[in-house]
Design an enzyme around this catalytic site. Sequence first.
Site, PDB file in Angstrom:
ATOM      1  CG  ASP A  74      -5.367  -3.997   4.965  1.00 56.69           C
ATOM      2  OD1 ASP A  74      -5.559  -4.167   6.175  1.00 56.69           O
ATOM      3  OD2 ASP A  74      -4.525  -3.194   4.498  1.00 56.69           O
ATOM      4  CD  GLU A 122      -0.111  12.298   1.506  1.00 59.11           C
ATOM      5  OE1 GLU A 122      -0.360  11.236   2.092  1.00 59.11           O
ATOM      6  OE2 GLU A 122       0.848  12.420   0.732  1.00 59.11           O
ATOM      7  CE1 TYR A 142       1.250  15.607  -0.681  1.00 59.34           C
ATOM      8  CE2 TYR A 142       3.104  16.701   0.375  1.00 59.34           C
ATOM      9  CZ  TYR A 142       2.262  15.610   0.243  1.00 59.34           C
ATOM     10  OH  TYR A 142       2.454  14.509   1.056  1.00 59.34           O
ATOM     11  CG  ASP A 150      -0.387  -0.331   2.506  1.00 57.48           C
ATOM     12  OD1 ASP A 150       0.859  -0.431   2.589  1.00 57.48           O
ATOM     13  OD2 ASP A 150      -1.148  -0.498   3.488  1.00 57.48           O
ATOM     14  CG  HIS A 203       0.705   6.988  -0.224  1.00 56.30           C
ATOM     15  ND1 HIS A 203      -0.263   7.473   0.629  1.00 56.30           N
ATOM     16  CD2 HIS A 203       1.587   8.002  -0.408  1.00 56.30           C
ATOM     17  CE1 HIS A 203       0.019   8.734   0.942  1.00 56.30           C
ATOM     18  NE2 HIS A 203       1.153   9.075   0.320  1.00 56.30           N
ATOM     19  CD  GLU A 204       5.092   7.486  -1.295  1.00 56.09           C
ATOM     20  OE1 GLU A 204       4.951   8.569  -1.910  1.00 56.09           O
ATOM     21  OE2 GLU A 204       4.961   7.402  -0.060  1.00 56.09           O
ATOM     22  CG  HIS A 248       1.811  11.137  -4.022  1.00 54.83           C
ATOM     23  ND1 HIS A 248       0.865  12.097  -3.716  1.00 54.83           N
ATOM     24  CD2 HIS A 248       2.181  10.587  -2.837  1.00 54.83           C
ATOM     25  CE1 HIS A 248       0.664  12.114  -2.402  1.00 54.83           C
ATOM     26  NE2 HIS A 248       1.449  11.201  -1.844  1.00 54.83           N
ATOM     27  CG  ASP A 255       0.778  -2.403  15.980  1.00 57.18           C
ATOM     28  OD1 ASP A 255       1.047  -2.904  14.866  1.00 57.18           O
ATOM     29  OD2 ASP A 255       1.473  -1.527  16.514  1.00 57.18           O
ATOM     30  CB  ILE A 298       3.796  -4.065  18.132  1.00 54.35           C
ATOM     31  CG1 ILE A 298       4.901  -3.397  18.965  1.00 54.35           C
ATOM     32  CG2 ILE A 298       2.560  -4.384  18.980  1.00 54.35           C
ATOM     33  CD1 ILE A 298       4.525  -2.003  19.473  1.00 54.35           C
ATOM     34  CE1 TYR A 311       2.636   3.236  13.288  1.00 57.21           C
ATOM     35  CE2 TYR A 311       1.243   1.528  14.233  1.00 57.21           C
ATOM     36  CZ  TYR A 311       1.792   2.796  14.282  1.00 57.21           C
ATOM     37  OH  TYR A 311       1.484   3.626  15.333  1.00 57.21           O
ATOM     38  CB  THR A 312       4.797  -0.966  15.465  1.00 59.87           C
ATOM     39  OG1 THR A 312       3.540  -1.503  15.051  1.00 59.87           O
ATOM     40  CG2 THR A 312       4.630   0.483  15.875  1.00 59.87           C
ATOM     41  CG  HIS A 314       0.788  13.002   5.541  1.00 61.74           C
ATOM     42  ND1 HIS A 314       1.679  14.010   5.257  1.00 61.74           N
ATOM     43  CD2 HIS A 314       1.077  11.996   4.672  1.00 61.74           C
ATOM     44  CE1 HIS A 314       2.485  13.629   4.261  1.00 61.74           C
ATOM     45  NE2 HIS A 314       2.133  12.415   3.887  1.00 61.74           N
ATOM     46  CG  ASP A 322       1.299  16.785   7.416  1.00 64.04           C
ATOM     47  OD1 ASP A 322       2.203  16.475   6.622  1.00 64.04           O
ATOM     48  OD2 ASP A 322       0.211  16.176   7.473  1.00 64.04           O
ATOM     49  CD  GLU A 343      -1.784  -3.115   6.000  1.00 60.73           C
ATOM     50  OE1 GLU A 343      -2.035  -1.897   6.056  1.00 60.73           O
ATOM     51  OE2 GLU A 343      -1.729  -3.755   4.936  1.00 60.73           O
TER      52      GLU A 343
END
Length: 552
Positions: free
Chosen positions: A404, A385, A376, A357, A361-362, A365, A419, A416, A412-413, A461, A456, A409
């Site tokens: 999804d 965005e 932007y 994803d 996303h990129e 753009h 999450d 963990i 990310y972290t 974002h 930002d 996801e």
Amino acid sequence: MALSLAFGGGVLPSGSTFAQESQVLFQAEGLSKHEVVQAYLQSQLTGVQAKSLGTGSQFKIISEYTDSATNTYHVRTIEQYKGIPIYGTGQTVALNSNNDVFASFGKVTQNLGRSLIPTEASISEEEAIDIVKQGVEAEIGEVKGYDGIESELMIFQNRLAYVITASTSIPAPGYFHYFIDATTGDVIEEFNALHEAELPDVEPVPVKGLNVFGKMQNFIAVKDATTNKTYMHTPHISGGTTTNPNIVGVSTYDARRMGETPFILLSALFGFTGFEVETGNSFFADPAAVSAHTNSMKINDYFQKIHKRNSLDDKGMRLISTVHIGSKWNNAAWNGKQMLYGDGDGIILGSLAGGLDVAGHEMTHGVIENTTDLIYQDESGAINESLADIFGAYGEMYATGTVDWDMGEDIYTPNIPGDGGLRSLSDPTSVRLSTTYLPSGHYPDHYDDRYLGTLDRGGVHINSSINNKAAYLITDGGTHYGVTVQGIGRTKAEKIFYRALTLYLTPSSGFKDMREAAIQASRDLYKDRNGQPSPETAAVIAAYDAVGVPAE
Ligand code: TI1
Ligand code: ZN
Ligand code: CA
């Protein structure tokens, strides 16, 4: 001169022209360095000796260098015939601190004295250059201005020739080499060095590699037949098929942790892409590169199959990615020319190249820049965005066949699991956001809760989440702040957003324009009946009502 030499030490067996530095190829006492070099090279001549050439030596020293670190002296020579340099010849000779020759490379031309070559040109340099210009322009078309033309009279294939190089940029880049017979004006030989350098002898080969998540990916790369190395360039294939729809070329490079700011600048200004990703076999060992490369193919398939879009510019442009941007850079970007991926710090984010994803996303753009080019900043930036997130999510769902709505996801972290992501399209408020932005401490899902500060770029974002939620409601439906939306499914929803983006939005469009553009796109595709909006259009209207974006 050679005959008058006093040979000191032993000369190594003939045929070998290299020795350890402690060893010696040739010694001659009482001579200057230049004289030793001349004497050594002349000693290599077995046939008709140089002196029969009349004027000067067969060998001309064209550069010299003293290496103080090793206490050695090095020259480079070119051969000449009666003072005229001979094209393509050359030797290097190295002397130690005793002025002994300890190494030499390059063949010497034997029996030059037997040749009879004219040394006076019968055509002028200007005439020769005109012949070159005619040849170049027959090949690439009219050249209004040459970047440079250089000419030298040389011996080429035992003929007196003008060796002329001509550089061009327009109408085509070239570094042409012409060999013009100085007696007859014939073109003896001609080639474009630039052309050949740009087109190495490569062939497509099947390769594989593990992606960031340890999953084997198979794709096509190119192998350079001369170096036997394989590079991460998937060739453009004309006329793709349903089973292999990747007709767009894909290239992936490695920034080797160059800082993100200099990289973004070098890339945007000069087209710097980073370093080649290569392998000596058919396995690529850089998971970030494998992920970036194969993810961009998957997202391209999405735009190609679902939206009939031929790459980001709809003209088949090559998809370029560079991985390992910066040191632990927690971001990814589109810089107007290509995708950029950081490695993440390993705590907040893992390698961003891993996220399908994120790639979506990129790359979106890139699509936006080639269509609406939403500014932007502030509301238009938030719509920019948001569309990047929306198509990032749709593209990932298309490629994985699963539903999804989280952003990032997979990266990310990384310590963990499970999450969620950096943002959520289905429930933006489920993700925490610094109270520097909003007192609620989470992303907004209603226009009234939008961020109005300057951080930002005006919250691009952050406020994106409001439109993200609308896209989710249109697709999957739900009741939000008391407004119920009947979802229309991804197949219809993605067409509406794509149509709004490519046909209706303008660079300064904000939330209300987004609402109107989506409604218009839906009306085009799913017509009103008896003055009543279709269920699809009704869903769009209800979704924007639900997130508080009012009609004009
Ligand atoms: S387009 C890019 C902004 C880059 C600005 C720096 C030059 C961007 O929006 N990047 C995404 C990366 C991403 C995408 C992460 C999907 C996870 C999922 C992004 O959201 N960046 C955040 C961290 C930001 O820049 O604030
Ligand atoms: Zn972005
Ligand atoms: Ca996701």
